[in-house]
Write an enzyme that holds these catalytic residues in place. Structure first.
Site, mmCIF file in Angstrom:
data_model
loop_
_atom_site.group_PDB
_atom_site.id
_atom_site.type_symbol
_atom_site.label_atom_id
_atom_site.label_comp_id
_atom_site.label_asym_id
_atom_site.label_seq_id
_atom_site.Cartn_x
_atom_site.Cartn_y
_atom_site.Cartn_z
ATOM 1 N N ASP A 182 -1.667 -0.741 6.378
ATOM 2 C CA ASP A 182 -1.918 -0.251 7.734
ATOM 3 C C ASP A 182 -3.349 0.204 7.944
ATOM 4 O O ASP A 182 -3.753 0.491 9.063
ATOM 5 C CB ASP A 182 -0.975 0.915 8.064
ATOM 6 C CG ASP A 182 -1.304 2.173 7.273
ATOM 7 O OD1 ASP A 182 -1.892 2.047 6.178
ATOM 8 O OD2 ASP A 182 -0.982 3.274 7.739
ATOM 9 N N ASP A 208 0.859 -1.175 0.000
ATOM 10 C CA ASP A 208 0.000 0.000 0.000
ATOM 11 C C ASP A 208 0.900 1.233 0.000
ATOM 12 O O ASP A 208 2.024 1.194 0.510
ATOM 13 C CB ASP A 208 -0.892 -0.024 1.242
ATOM 14 C CG ASP A 208 -1.860 1.138 1.266
ATOM 15 O OD1 ASP A 208 -2.327 1.537 0.189
ATOM 16 O OD2 ASP A 208 -2.151 1.643 2.364
ATOM 17 N N THR A 235 0.073 4.623 1.160
ATOM 18 C CA THR A 235 -0.021 5.409 2.382
ATOM 19 C C THR A 235 0.309 4.558 3.593
ATOM 20 O O THR A 235 -0.282 3.491 3.808
ATOM 21 C CB THR A 235 -1.434 5.997 2.534
ATOM 22 O OG1 THR A 235 -1.769 6.711 1.350
ATOM 23 C CG2 THR A 235 -1.507 6.925 3.729
#
Length: 796
Positions: free
Chosen positions: A537, A303, A305
């Site tokens: 996250d 991912d 971000t």
């Protein structure tokens, strides 16, 4: 209670006295914070083993003969137990400590104060607050919720979030994807689903490991061989003309080396040391095979971000589009309306801290599937904040401006007005652009070096993000990721699983990916035969993390991601991942090396027992077993035990491959056959037959032992390739130590060795020489058949 009924929301939650009473009544969420074994369980599992039982019986037999020096192998019982216990206890303490640090802590309301508690401190009737990204830790009943959406896919498999209202049940193991609220705990402890989930997610275990399963398969096969070989050895030794003590010594000497006693120990030590090493890097391994699994990974889906970039954001610019003077008020009101803002809203709130106090009539919180959030204000209209390429038409001028800004790596959100209330079934409807909110994200300083490491290790990295594809492409391009410029907008991805797998396998950067698409993309890569790791996250990563071969969550990520991931990077450093990969490769590669040593010994021990025993079985004079238990012990020390321990902890960065059992047996069987035959030939050529004196028997046994040790050392030399200085030193030291056993008067007396017959020694050298040529040839031929290039030295 139905959603239409009025729900009385407690203002203070339980009091301290009520909590204490429930604790006294046992109405607690009494789930262990970690499901690792107790110290006693570890001791019991390491001491009371099948191998220790076998060796214990054989040790008692030798002690009964009075030849105590032949019982040296009994030290293996102590070594196996003590070393195994020490390493596993160390690993347990490391994992338990990290588990507490990385523990998901629900927020409960008690005495009017909201505070975080450990999951096992939740009691029946506690009021638990929840927001986006939170995991439901116990079963309960919803008291109130604001646009609350709960994902139950981990329980039901249903991918669509459930909109929950007051009175609705909530199930532990589900997680919040949007909105917030509070619920009352109705089932705690082992009655709740979360108990099973947490217990399985944090267990110190070696199950479901290809390496472990392979070793068990090998040991099962060896067990079948041990029965006939052991029975024949017992019959041969006890039916000859030897005295009972001598026969028992020969029987024990034949049986002891058949058991690869150190292989399981070395495997447990290697895994435990790996866990401890990673623990020092603040890496929590929820499932031990994850170390092995990550070493086999050939695709990492990251991912953007929170993985490639840091979580925090900063407002770079607010570009007003229509001169609307209410932009600053609207942004402040939108940020204040969200009780648990995400990183984007936090940055906006920091820039616009003064809440205008607009009265809220309706709220739609942000979700990864929608890509926007909105608030309807009673007197100030309907406002939305989200992705310009989702809220605006493709030919919109404002969208083109946003995409141009986003192509530089910045995150761009659109602030707009809409005619419909935000929660309307057709909402938000047509959006009028008011402003573009430009946010900056800081690229992690270690991201570039981490991507370079994976490129060097032939591990493909794919960036899968919910952000605008051009923005993701810019960030990936700044890090030097190959083909980052060819970003794919996930809204154009095919829905057909086969075509999706082809597209994902060919691409590198994907933007505007929904949580369901992330999951499907991971599945598509797996269908192409890839071993996939997923890092993330946010709550939008949960489904993909769960389905990936290895899920890696950031410690600062949402509680739901930490709950489903096998590995949690508590320091939030993407750069820790290469260390995990390297640790897994070290464990797997080195265990495969040492497995070759142990299983070669097993093969030649079983075959030698059969060769020695068969003549007596078919009517010829029975041959005494050539070795004593003490001979077996010293052979194990210098050709297997000590070098295996060193090799198991050495650096090893070769990517793990499947087919562990086949590769090990391709080495162990030919080498074991050659050693057994060479040893038997040297023994037969030097054993004078019935009526031989004790000196002649000792000399014949010494000849056979020289042959075995020389060939076993050559196998060690092959296993140690490619050579480095310390490996050459290791082999040389083991060879020198072995040679000293035969030439020092003290060791000759202690271990009953007699190399004084020069002719016999030359026979041993000749047999060993032929055996070395055959073992070396089998190594080269085997490598050629597998399409591998044997290497004596490491590649530069």
């Amino acid at each position: 209670m139905s959603a239409e009924q009025t729900v009385v929301v407690p203002e203070t939650g339980l009091s301290a006295a009520e909590v204490a009473q429930r604790v006294a009544d046992g109405q607690t969420n009494d789930v262990p914070t970690r499901a690792s074994r107790s110290v006693w369980d570890i001791v019991r599992a390491n001491v009371f083993t099948r191998i220790n039982a076998i060796f214990g019986v054989l040790f008692l037999i030798i002690m009964s003969t009075g030849y105590f020096l032949d019982g040296l192998f009994g030290g293996l019982i102590v070594a196996n137990s003590v070393i195994g216990v020490i390493q596993e206890v160390r690993a347990k303490r490391t994992l338990d400590r990290l588990a507490i640090v990385g523990q998901t802590k629900p927020r409960v309301l008690r005495d009017g104060v909201s505070k975080e508690v450990a999951p096992n401190e939740v009691v029946l009737d506690d009021v638990i607050e929840i927001g986006a990204g939170d995991q439901i830790v116990v079963d309960g009943e919803l008291l109130y919720g604001e646009a609350l959406e709960i994902d139950e896919s981990l329980l039901t498999g249903e991918s669509d979030p459930v909109v929950a209202g007051p009175g609705d049940p909530v199930l532990s193991g589900s997680f919040v994807v949007a909105g917030g609220g509070a619920y009352r705990a109705t089932k705690v402890g082992r009655e709740a689903y979360a108990a099973k989930l947490a217990e399985e997610a944090s267990k110190f275990t070696l199950v479901d490991s290809e390496l472990r399963n392979g070793i068990n398969k090998i040991l099962k096969f060896i067990t079948y061989l041990l029965v006939p070989a052991g029975a024949l050895s017992i019959y041969n030794q006890l039916s000859g003309d030897q005295a009972l003590p001598e026969a028992l010594r020969g029987m024990v000497a034949a049986l002891v080396p058949m058991v690869p006693e150190g292989l399981i120990l070395i495997t447990a030590i290697a895994f435990a040391v790996g866990v401890t090493r990673l623990g020092k890097r603040q890496c929590l391994v929820n499932e031990l095979p994850a170390i092995e699994g990550l070493a086999r990974v050939d695709v990492v889906c990251a991912d953007k971000t929170g993985t490639l970039t840091e979580n925090g954001m900063r407002l770079s610019e607010t570009r007003v589009l229509d001169g609307d003077e209410s932009v600053s008020f609207a942004l402040a009101a939108l940020a204040a309306a969200e009780p648990r803002p995400n990183a984007s809203l936090l940055a906006i709130a920091e820039a616009y801290p003064d809440d205008p106090g607009w009265e809220i009539s309706d709220v739609v919180p942000f979700s990864s599937a929608r890509k926007w959030s909105g608030v309807s204000f009673a007197d100030n209209g309907n406002w939305v904040l989200g992705a310009p390429d989702v809220l605006l038409a493709a030919d919109s001028a404002e969208r083109a401006v946003a995409e141009r800004i986003g192509s530089t790596g910045l995150r761009v959100l659109l602030l707009g007005r809409c005619a419909l209330p935000v929660s309307s079934p057709d909402g938000p409807g047509e959006v009028v652009s008011v402003a573009l909110v430009v946010l900056e994200q800081k690229v992690r300083p270690d991201a570039k070096s981490t991507l370079e490491y994976f490129a060097e290790q032939n591990v493909t990295v794919k960036v899968i993000s919910g952000d605008n594809a051009l923005s993701v492409s810019a960030v990936a391009g700044s890090l030097g990721l190959p083909n980052a410029g060819d970003a794919v907008d996930a809204r154009t991805l095919p829905t057909d699983p086969y075509r999706l797998a082809e597209t994902v396998a060919a691409g590198t950067v994907f933007g505007r990916v929904t949580p369901a698409q992330k999951r499907a993309m991971v599945g598509g890569l797996q269908s192409k035969g890839h071993t996939v790791a997923m890092t993330g996250d946010g709550v939008n990563d949960v489904l993909a993390l769960k389905d990936a071969d290895i899920g890696v969550a950031m410690g600062a990520g949402s509680p739901a991601t930490r709950a489903v991931a096998q590995i949690v990077l508590l320091d939030n450093k993407f750069a820790t991942l290469p260390h995990v990969v390297a640790e897994g490769r070290r464990v797997i590669g080195n265990i495969e090396r040492v497995a070759n040593l142990f299983l070669t010994k097993t093969v030649y021990s079983v075959l030698l027992a059969l060769m020695v025993g068969i003549p007596g079985l078919i009517g010829f004079d029975a041959l005494p077993y050539p070795f004593l238990p003490r001979h077996v012990t010293i052979t194990g020390w210098f050709t297997i035990g000590l070098p295996a321990f060193v090799l198991s902890l050495a650096p090893n960065n070769e990517r793990a491959r499947s087919g562990f059992v086949a590769r090990v047996m391709r080495m162990a069987i030919p080498a074991g056959v050659v050693i057994a035959v060479a040893c038997f030939v040297s023994y037969v050529l030097t054993y004078p037959g019935a009526g031989a004196s004790q000196t002649q028997i000792v000399q014949a046994g010494t000849t056979a032992l020289i042959t075995v040790i020389a060939l076993a050392l050559w196998v060690l030399a092959i296993v140690a390739r490619p050579y480095t200085w310390w490996k050459v030193t290791l082999v040389a030291v083991m060879a020198a130590a072995s040679a000293l056993m035969f030439v020092l008067p003290l060791t000759q007396r202690l271990f009953l060795l007699d190399p004084s017959n020069g002719a016999y020694t030359w026979i041993a050298v000749a047999c060993a020489g032929v055996g070395i040529v055959l073992i070396e040839a089998s190594w080269w031929i085997g490598a050629k058949l597998r399409g591998e290039k044997p290497a004596f030295l490491p590649e530069n």
